[in-house]
Write a protein that holds these residues in place. Sequence first.
Motif, short mmCIF file in Angstrom:
data_model
loop_
_atom_site.label_atom_id
_atom_site.label_comp_id
_atom_site.label_asym_id
_atom_site.label_seq_id
_atom_site.Cartn_x
_atom_site.Cartn_y
_atom_site.Cartn_z
N ILE A 54 0.82 -1.21 0.00
CA ILE A 54 0.00 0.00 0.00
C ILE A 54 0.85 1.27 0.00
O ILE A 54 0.52 2.22 -0.67
CB ILE A 54 -1.00 0.00 1.17
N GLY A 55 1.96 1.27 0.70
CA GLY A 55 2.81 2.45 0.75
C GLY A 55 3.56 2.70 -0.55
O GLY A 55 4.02 3.81 -0.81
N GLU A 56 3.69 1.70 -1.39
CA GLU A 56 4.42 1.84 -2.64
C GLU A 56 3.59 2.55 -3.69
O GLU A 56 2.36 2.52 -3.67
CB GLU A 56 4.84 0.46 -3.16
N GLU A 57 4.26 3.14 -4.64
CA GLU A 57 3.60 3.87 -5.71
C GLU A 57 2.87 2.91 -6.64
O GLU A 57 3.38 1.85 -7.00
CB GLU A 57 4.67 4.63 -6.49
N ASN A 58 1.66 3.26 -7.04
CA ASN A 58 0.84 2.51 -8.00
C ASN A 58 0.47 1.10 -7.53
O ASN A 58 0.19 0.24 -8.36
CB ASN A 58 1.53 2.41 -9.36
N ALA A 59 0.46 0.83 -6.23
CA ALA A 59 0.08 -0.50 -5.75
C ALA A 59 -1.42 -0.71 -5.98
O ALA A 59 -1.83 -1.63 -6.68
CB ALA A 59 0.42 -0.66 -4.28
N ILE A 60 -2.24 0.12 -5.35
CA ILE A 60 -3.69 0.10 -5.58
C ILE A 60 -4.19 1.53 -5.43
O ILE A 60 -3.59 2.34 -4.73
CB ILE A 60 -4.44 -0.83 -4.59
N PRO A 61 -5.31 1.87 -6.08
CA PRO A 61 -5.86 3.21 -5.95
C PRO A 61 -6.23 3.52 -4.49
O PRO A 61 -6.63 2.63 -3.74
CB PRO A 61 -7.12 3.19 -6.82
N ASP A 62 -6.08 4.77 -4.10
CA ASP A 62 -6.39 5.18 -2.73
C ASP A 62 -7.84 4.87 -2.38
O ASP A 62 -8.74 5.07 -3.18
CB ASP A 62 -6.15 6.69 -2.55
N GLY A 63 -8.04 4.34 -1.19
CA GLY A 63 -9.37 4.05 -0.69
C GLY A 63 -9.96 2.74 -1.19
O GLY A 63 -11.08 2.40 -0.83
N THR A 64 -9.23 2.01 -2.00
CA THR A 64 -9.74 0.73 -2.50
C THR A 64 -9.37 -0.38 -1.53
O THR A 64 -8.25 -0.47 -1.08
CB THR A 64 -9.14 0.41 -3.89
N ASN A 65 -10.33 -1.23 -1.24
CA ASN A 65 -10.12 -2.37 -0.37
C ASN A 65 -9.22 -3.38 -1.11
O ASN A 65 -9.51 -3.73 -2.25
CB ASN A 65 -11.47 -3.00 -0.04
N PRO A 66 -8.14 -3.85 -0.48
CA PRO A 66 -7.24 -4.81 -1.16
C PRO A 66 -7.94 -6.09 -1.63
O PRO A 66 -7.61 -6.62 -2.69
CB PRO A 66 -6.19 -5.12 -0.10
N ILE A 67 -8.92 -6.57 -0.88
CA ILE A 67 -9.64 -7.79 -1.28
C ILE A 67 -10.48 -7.52 -2.53
O ILE A 67 -10.49 -8.33 -3.46
CB ILE A 67 -10.52 -8.32 -0.13
N SER A 68 -11.15 -6.39 -2.57
CA SER A 68 -11.95 -6.04 -3.75
C SER A 68 -11.06 -5.87 -4.97
O SER A 68 -11.40 -6.31 -6.08
CB SER A 68 -12.73 -4.74 -3.51
N TYR A 69 -9.91 -5.24 -4.79
CA TYR A 69 -8.99 -5.03 -5.90
C TYR A 69 -8.42 -6.37 -6.38
O TYR A 69 -8.29 -6.60 -7.58
CB TYR A 69 -7.87 -4.08 -5.48
N ALA A 70 -8.12 -7.27 -5.45
CA ALA A 70 -7.61 -8.59 -5.81
C ALA A 70 -8.66 -9.38 -6.58
O ALA A 70 -8.35 -10.04 -7.57
CB ALA A 70 -7.19 -9.36 -4.55
N ALA A 71 -9.93 -9.30 -6.16
CA ALA A 71 -11.00 -9.99 -6.87
C ALA A 71 -11.16 -9.44 -8.28
O ALA A 71 -11.37 -10.20 -9.24
CB ALA A 71 -12.32 -9.86 -6.11
N LYS A 72 -11.00 -8.13 -8.42
CA LYS A 72 -11.08 -7.51 -9.74
C LYS A 72 -9.94 -8.01 -10.63
O LYS A 72 -10.15 -8.29 -11.82
CB LYS A 72 -11.02 -5.99 -9.60
N GLU A 73 -8.75 -8.14 -10.07
CA GLU A 73 -7.61 -8.64 -10.84
C GLU A 73 -7.86 -10.08 -11.30
O GLU A 73 -7.54 -10.43 -12.44
CB GLU A 73 -6.33 -8.59 -10.01
N VAL A 74 -8.43 -10.90 -10.44
CA VAL A 74 -8.74 -12.28 -10.81
C VAL A 74 -9.78 -12.30 -11.92
O VAL A 74 -9.64 -13.03 -12.91
CB VAL A 74 -9.25 -13.08 -9.59
N TYR A 75 -10.80 -11.48 -11.81
CA TYR A 75 -11.87 -11.41 -12.80
C TYR A 75 -11.34 -10.99 -14.17
O TYR A 75 -11.75 -11.50 -15.20
CB TYR A 75 -12.96 -10.45 -12.33
N GLU A 76 -10.39 -10.05 -14.18
CA GLU A 76 -9.81 -9.56 -15.42
C GLU A 76 -8.76 -10.50 -16.00
O GLU A 76 -8.29 -10.30 -17.11
CB GLU A 76 -9.20 -8.18 -15.20
N GLY A 77 -8.37 -11.51 -15.24
CA GLY A 77 -7.39 -12.47 -15.73
C GLY A 77 -5.95 -12.07 -15.46
O GLY A 77 -5.03 -12.70 -15.98
N ASN A 78 -5.73 -11.04 -14.65
CA ASN A 78 -4.38 -10.59 -14.34
C ASN A 78 -3.70 -11.48 -13.30
O ASN A 78 -2.47 -11.49 -13.21
CB ASN A 78 -4.40 -9.15 -13.83
N VAL A 79 -4.50 -12.20 -12.52
CA VAL A 79 -3.97 -13.11 -11.50
C VAL A 79 -4.64 -14.46 -11.73
O VAL A 79 -5.86 -14.54 -11.84
CB VAL A 79 -4.30 -12.59 -10.08
#
Length: 66
Positions: A35-60
């Motif tokens: 989270i502290g690193e640049e471009n990790a996830i957008p501010d205010g986004t829940n890491p679990i929601s972002y991870a689920a989105k990545e899975v849905y898009e096929g990135n993970v």
Amino acid sequence: MLIEPPIDKLVEQIGCKYALVCLVTKRGRELQQKIGEENAIPDGTNPISYAAKEVYEGNVEPVYED
């Protein structure tokens, strides 16, 4: 509660609810640590929601070991 992406579509994509939970949780932890690193996830986004989105898009994708 996770609304987007739809849980049913994620389960279809991965094939198993247990594998989906393990994959999203592991990726969410990785994102939480970055989270502290640049471009990790957008501010205010829940890491679990972002991870689920990545899975849905096929990135993970799951890696199955024998």
